[in-house]
Design a protein around this motif. Structure first.
Motif, PDB file in Angstrom:
ATOM      1  N   SER A  60      77.397   9.309   7.830  1.00 22.25           N
ATOM      2  CA  SER A  60      76.451   8.858   8.849  1.00 22.25           C
ATOM      3  C   SER A  60      76.926   9.216  10.251  1.00 22.25           C
ATOM      4  CB  SER A  60      76.256   7.342   8.762  1.00 22.25           C
ATOM      5  OG  SER A  60      75.627   6.981   7.562  1.00 22.25           O
ATOM      6  N   VAL A  67      72.181  11.190   8.967  1.00 20.95           N
ATOM      7  CA  VAL A  67      73.218  11.302   7.956  1.00 20.95           C
ATOM      8  C   VAL A  67      73.376  12.776   7.606  1.00 20.95           C
ATOM      9  CG1 VAL A  67      71.586  10.907   6.057  1.00 20.95           C
ATOM     10  CG2 VAL A  67      74.032  10.505   5.696  1.00 20.95           C
ATOM     11  N   ALA A  83      67.899   8.683   9.264  1.00 15.50           N
ATOM     12  CA  ALA A  83      68.167   7.611   8.305  1.00 15.50           C
ATOM     13  C   ALA A  83      67.077   6.558   8.275  1.00 15.50           C
ATOM     14  CB  ALA A  83      69.501   6.946   8.626  1.00 15.50           C
ATOM     15  N   PRO A  90      72.570   4.041  11.207  1.00 15.33           N
ATOM     16  CA  PRO A  90      73.115   4.198   9.856  1.00 15.33           C
ATOM     17  C   PRO A  90      74.612   4.006   9.801  1.00 15.33           C
ATOM     18  CG  PRO A  90      72.710   6.336  10.821  1.00 15.33           C
ATOM     19  CD  PRO A  90      72.175   5.323  11.795  1.00 15.33           C
ATOM     20  N   THR A  93      76.943   4.847   3.118  1.00 13.23           N
ATOM     21  CA  THR A  93      76.163   5.634   2.170  1.00 13.23           C
ATOM     22  C   THR A  93      76.706   5.368   0.771  1.00 13.23           C
ATOM     23  OG1 THR A  93      77.603   7.575   2.328  1.00 13.23           O
ATOM     24  CG2 THR A  93      75.747   7.454   3.868  1.00 13.23           C
ATOM     25  N   VAL A 103      71.312   5.741   2.173  1.00 15.32           N
ATOM     26  CA  VAL A 103      71.963   5.419   3.425  1.00 15.32           C
ATOM     27  C   VAL A 103      71.348   4.136   3.953  1.00 15.32           C
ATOM     28  CG1 VAL A 103      70.383   6.961   4.678  1.00 15.32           C
ATOM     29  CG2 VAL A 103      72.511   6.200   5.774  1.00 15.32           C
ATOM     30  N   THR A 392      81.387   5.728   8.485  1.00 15.89           N
ATOM     31  CA  THR A 392      81.013   5.437   7.102  1.00 15.89           C
ATOM     32  C   THR A 392      82.261   4.995   6.344  1.00 15.89           C
ATOM     33  OG1 THR A 392      79.306   7.152   7.209  1.00 15.89           O
ATOM     34  CG2 THR A 392      79.868   6.322   5.035  1.00 15.89           C
TER      35      THR A 392
END
Length: 410
Positions: A60, A67, A83, A90, A93, A103, A392
């Motif tokens: 992300s 993403v 996203a 975001p 994921t 996501v 992420t």
């Protein structure tokens, strides 16, 4: 190395662990044999898992609401997607064993994206799939035909989407058709942690449960499913650690004790091959044994941990943004294997993932870069650049899910 399932929850899969040894001696999932097993799906469809579609990492770009889909062999970003609608935010994921990703948008939503164009939908029936083909080719919301569905979710209405959706995890296989797994997602509704299980094909709501969430801390922070399909979730800073049974939806709530060093701060989470939760904290890595409800603590002085993931050899890899380093934990002996793996050029490592070749991916928010690292030599094999403050913490490749779904047996 012998592994056993932890036996927690109601089983939905009788698959056995299958591994192969690559030419370089590394151990990885034998995708050809998994393909053969998947050909015997409950619906008799003969569908199988796609080896090529598991060769991507989904990261992300939080500030720009997108993403990125990056090829883990080449480091090339093959596509970039919005996203969600509006000002999407975001973060986590999750990738299923067919390679498709979801996501979560902390501003309120979850979207599914197809890994390959043959799974995309020609919405305008013009005979071709209109989709992104690179980082500068981001289609307007609703116009990318590989974004298969989007489900709005509450954001919590707090500053920085504090209570918004974060933990997300696919099941390894579906209960009736192994090519149709379901997906879990969670957020905070003021005093409760709320979790929904969705139909992976349509996004339709299947189940919803909630549990009291402590204090005014951030909401549920990370999640993963075990082989039985149970959803494990951890809360930020002080927990709790929660297991939602994949069969009857009953919940076990475990308080997370302060570690011996007194610095309690829970953050990233991963499951090992036995389905045991591991949690990265301030200067501590926590391990929870579901069969005994006992905790282990591994002290790493000076660390400030974020994301964590575990590979097929039982090595735990943790992002240490306190000193821009990668830390290696031996999860079998519960000791520190390497307190400071060099990561030249990094500024703020936050997320960890493992690709299908067993290589380690470190997502660095500070330099907007993802590093691919050899787990044996610690050499940086390649870098994926051009990201936008990536943030992420989850299983970005699906290999973490593959580890618990097809654990090593010897």
């Amino acid at each position: 190395m012998t592994r056993t399932d932890d036996g927690v929850g109601s089983g939905i899969s009788t698959f056995i662990g299958i591994l192969e040894t690559s030419d370089d001696g590394s151990i990885r999932l034998d995708l050809e044999q998994i393909d053969a097993l998947a050909g015997g799906c409950a619906d008799g469809s003969g569908n199988s898992l796609d080896e090529d579609s598991l060769r991507h990492i989904w990261i992300s770009n939080s500030p720009e609401g997108t993403v990125s889909k990056i090829n883990t062999e080449t480091g090339i970003e093959e596509a970039r997607y919005l996203a969600g609608p509006g000002a999407a935010d975001p973060s986590r994921t999750s990738v299923n064993l067919l390679g498709d990703a979801v996501v979560v948008d902390r501003a309120g939503g979850i979207a599914k994206i197809a890994a390959t164009e043959d799974r995309c939908v020609d919405l305008d029936t013009d005979g071709k799939i209109d989709t992104s083909h690179g980082p500068s080719d981001v289609r307007k919301w609703g116009e990318d035909e590989c974004v298969l569905w989007h489900v709005p979710l509450p954001s919590g209405g707090t500053t920085n989407n504090q209570y918004g959706p974060r933990p997300v995890a696919w099941e390894g296989v579906g209960p009736d058709d192994c090519t149709k797994p379901r997906v879990w997602v969670g957020w905070r509704d003021v005093d409760n942690g709320t979790f929904r299980r969705l139909n992976g094909e349509t996004g339709e709501l299947l189940d919803e449960v909630s549990v009291a969430w402590p204090g005014d801390q951030w909401g549920p922070y990370g999640g993963a499913t075990n082989k039985a399909g149970d959803f494990w979730v951890v809360g930020w800073k002080v927990g709790p650690l929660v297991r939602i049974d994949g069969g009857d939806l009953t919940m076990d709530v475990h308080e997370i004790p302060a570690p011996p060093n007194g610095e309690q701060w829970t953050y990233g989470m991963a499951l090992d091959a036995d389905g045991h939760p591991w949690i990265a904290g301030a200067r501590t890595v926590y391990h929870f044994d579901p069969s005994t409800a006992q905790w282990d603590f591994i002290d790493v002085p000076g660390a400030s941990f974020r994301g964590m993931m575990i590979d097929t050899e039982g090595r735990g890899w943790v992002a240490n943004n306190g000193s821009s380093l990668l830390v290696e934990i031996d999860t079998l002996s519960k000791t520190v294997a390497h307190p400071a793996v060099p990561l030249a050029g990094a500024a703020m490592p936050v997320g960890i993932s493992i690709d299908i070749e067993g290589k380690i991916w470190v997502v660095d928010q500070g330099t907007s870069t993802a590093f691919k690292v050899d787990p044996d030599t610690y050499q940086t094999l390649l870098t994926a650049t051009g990201l936008n403050e990536p943030y992420t913490y989850s299983d970005m490749t699906g290999v973490g899910l593959g580890l618990v779904s097809f654990p090593p047996t010897g």
